[in-house]
Design an enzyme around this catalytic site. Structure first.
Site, PDB file in Angstrom:
ATOM      1  CB  CYS A 248       2.905   4.187   5.591  1.00  0.00           C
ATOM      2  SG  CYS A 248       2.803   2.572   6.566  1.00  0.00           S
TER       3      CYS A 248
ATOM      4  CG  HIS B 152       5.270   0.274   2.264  1.00  0.00           C
ATOM      5  ND1 HIS B 152       5.001   1.576   2.095  1.00  0.00           N
ATOM      6  CD2 HIS B 152       4.907  -0.241   3.496  1.00  0.00           C
ATOM      7  CE1 HIS B 152       3.954   1.964   2.977  1.00  0.00           C
ATOM      8  NE2 HIS B 152       3.978   0.899   3.701  1.00  0.00           N
TER       9      HIS B 152
ATOM     10  CG  HIS C 280      -0.302   0.389   2.394  1.00  0.00           C
ATOM     11  ND1 HIS C 280      -1.191   0.629   3.662  1.00  0.00           N
ATOM     12  CD2 HIS C 280       1.068   0.537   2.817  1.00  0.00           C
ATOM     13  CE1 HIS C 280      -0.544   1.104   4.644  1.00  0.00           C
ATOM     14  NE2 HIS C 280       0.879   0.862   4.339  1.00  0.00           N
TER      15      HIS C 280
ATOM     16  CG  ASP D 269      -2.238 -13.362   0.073  1.00  0.00           C
ATOM     17  OD1 ASP D 269      -1.575 -12.762   0.831  1.00  0.00           O
ATOM     18  OD2 ASP D 269      -1.823 -14.657  -0.184  1.00  0.00           O
TER      19      ASP D 269
HETATM   20 NI    NI Z   1       2.360   1.033   5.327  1.00  0.00          NI
END
Ligand code: NI
Length: 136
Positions: free
Chosen positions: A34, A40, A15, A80
């Site tokens: 993030c 990542h 994400h 997944d």
């Molecule tokens: Ni993250």
């Protein structure tokens, strides 16, 4: 008599957290690593809990085999090894934070459960950071 039964599951996904109205410096400030523009991954651990009356005949709140299969088809098969931002329609315009992922998972599972059963989703984004959503 009510009880809560739980099933653990797991998925990996990539994400990026960002607000499109902000520049990268501001996104970096708020979302840290993030917000990496190249995405990542996280190893998400999921705990799905169902609370309800214990059936006097079966002794079950819910057959955990049924819950296992439901998590497999509705969550693991869908999320997944996916890029959440790019591949999951719910996150096309919704930031894929652990909070929002927990809400999306709850919404995917809820229609498949009997109305008398309460549903709670716990999502671990890291071993130490987790979110709980129960529909409220
Ligand atoms: Ni993250």
């Amino acid at each position: 008599m009510k009880a809560k039964v739980s099933r653990k599951a797991h998925f990996n996904a990539a994400h990026r957290l960002f607000c499109p109205d902000w520049d990268q410096a501001r996104n970096q400030e708020v979302f840290g690593k993030c917000s990496n523009p190249n995405f990542h991954g996280h190893n998400y651990e999921l705990i799905v809990s169902v609370t309800g009356p214990i059936d006097p005949i079966t002794g079950f709140v819910m057959d955990l085999k049924v819950l296992k299969d439901l998590i497999q088809t509705e969550v693991e098969d869908v999320l997944d090894h996916k890029n959440l931002n790019a591949e999951i329609p719910e996150f096309a315009t919704l930031n894929p934070t652990a909070e929002n992922i927990a809400v999306v998972i709850w919404n995917k599972l809820r229609p498949h459960l009997q109305s008398a059963l309460e549903l709670e989703v716990q999502l671990y984004e890291t071993p130490r950071n987790y979110v709980t959503f129960n529909g409220l």
